[in-house]
Design a protein around this motif. Sequence first.
Motif, PDB file in Angstrom:
ATOM      1  N   ALA A 151       1.083  -1.240  -0.148  1.00 53.50           N
ATOM      2  CA  ALA A 151       0.344  -0.250   0.273  1.00 53.50           C
ATOM      3  C   ALA A 151       1.180   1.643   0.187  1.00 53.50           C
ATOM      4  CB  ALA A 151      -1.442  -0.039   1.221  1.00 53.50           C
ATOM      5  N   ASP A 201       0.069   9.041  -5.682  1.00 61.19           N
ATOM      6  CA  ASP A 201      -0.439   9.805  -5.594  1.00 61.19           C
ATOM      7  C   ASP A 201       0.053  11.626  -5.668  1.00 61.19           C
ATOM      8  OD1 ASP A 201      -1.666   8.589  -3.609  1.00 61.19           O
ATOM      9  OD2 ASP A 201      -1.199   9.276  -1.900  1.00 61.19           O
ATOM     10  N   ASN A 257      -7.903   6.610  -6.360  1.00 63.39           N
ATOM     11  CA  ASN A 257      -7.196   6.131  -5.611  1.00 63.39           C
ATOM     12  C   ASN A 257      -7.924   6.092  -4.174  1.00 63.39           C
ATOM     13  OD1 ASN A 257      -4.234   6.041  -4.948  1.00 63.39           O
ATOM     14  ND2 ASN A 257      -4.239   8.448  -4.718  1.00 63.39           N
ATOM     15  N   ARG A 258      -8.892   7.293  -3.767  1.00 64.96           N
ATOM     16  CA  ARG A 258      -8.762   7.228  -1.998  1.00 64.96           C
ATOM     17  C   ARG A 258      -9.560   5.707  -1.897  1.00 64.96           C
ATOM     18  NH1 ARG A 258      -9.725  12.481  -3.720  1.00 64.96           N
ATOM     19  NH2 ARG A 258     -11.674  12.325  -3.992  1.00 64.96           N
ATOM     20  N   TRP A 268      -8.802  10.863  -8.927  1.00 66.65           N
ATOM     21  CA  TRP A 268      -7.981  10.570  -7.338  1.00 66.65           C
ATOM     22  C   TRP A 268      -9.433   9.694  -6.499  1.00 66.65           C
ATOM     23  CZ3 TRP A 268      -4.845  11.599  -4.620  1.00 66.65           C
ATOM     24  CH2 TRP A 268      -3.793  12.725  -4.569  1.00 66.65           C
ATOM     25  N   LYS A 299      -6.972   3.004  -1.552  1.00 66.91           N
ATOM     26  CA  LYS A 299      -6.885   3.440  -0.096  1.00 66.91           C
ATOM     27  C   LYS A 299      -7.494   2.534   1.657  1.00 66.91           C
ATOM     28  CE  LYS A 299      -4.019   7.450  -1.471  1.00 66.91           C
ATOM     29  NZ  LYS A 299      -2.378   6.476  -1.341  1.00 66.91           N
ATOM     30  N   ALA A 348       0.698   4.345  -2.905  1.00 64.73           N
ATOM     31  CA  ALA A 348       0.528   5.596  -2.910  1.00 64.73           C
ATOM     32  C   ALA A 348       2.094   6.289  -2.878  1.00 64.73           C
ATOM     33  CB  ALA A 348       0.069   5.619  -1.249  1.00 64.73           C
ATOM     34  N   THR A 349       2.836   5.963  -2.667  1.00 66.46           N
ATOM     35  CA  THR A 349       4.482   6.937  -3.088  1.00 66.46           C
ATOM     36  C   THR A 349       4.118   6.604  -5.044  1.00 66.46           C
ATOM     37  OG1 THR A 349       5.371   6.258  -1.485  1.00 66.46           O
ATOM     38  CG2 THR A 349       6.870   6.656  -3.113  1.00 66.46           C
TER      39      THR A 349
END
Length: 227
Positions: free
Chosen positions: A73, A81, A198-199, A195, A202, A77-78
């Motif tokens: 994860a 984002d 992506n959220r 986005w 997460k 994210a790296t």
Amino acid sequence: MLATVSDSAVAVGCSIGHWIYNFQTLITGAAAIVAAWYVGAPVWQQLKDNRLQTQIMHRETLAVRLREAEERAARVATAIDEPLLQAQRLTSYPQGEPREVGPHDAFEMMRILEGLLDWYLITLRGTEDASIESAKSELSEALDGLSRTLNSVHWPDHNDQSGDDYCLTDEEWAEVLRKADEGKTLAAKKVNEAWKANRALKAAQQTGTNELRQQIARLDQTIAQTS
């Protein structure tokens, strides 16, 4: 006097004999239980030890899965984002209103996003829980949609109506130009969709790691009670 003592002893012996006779089945059963416990105690202890070892091994497996999920994860994210933040700055004003993206910026964004998460969305497809896989699929579709929109913006700026292996009619070329003009503002919407996906990913990843932590905590309690 001796006769009396003797008679009493005989009476007691007879009473004991009768008691044993009357309860011999019970006595035999109790003796069998004691013998079985004595013989079976090591076996039960072995079973208990085996169960404890299985629980410990299962806990170690869950701990490895948790560590891998957290690392995965963090790597996702790296990777995604910052590029999405850059795309957002190029396609939206600080107040959130969409801004037109130029062909050059569209090309640069598409180049950055191309294959960015293939290692995760394609190579590791089908390796995680269903909720995470669903979120991965949605993010993949959102990124593909964004890339197609960016491509439609920059393509007519880098290509002509005809080339070595193609020739577009005036109507087809007009459609290309229309999509390019539309894509300049549509890109902001596509970035927002990426986005959002992506959220969602997460959140699904966080739910998965929380469930693993809970399983580990329950196992720790069981192991403490068993050992």
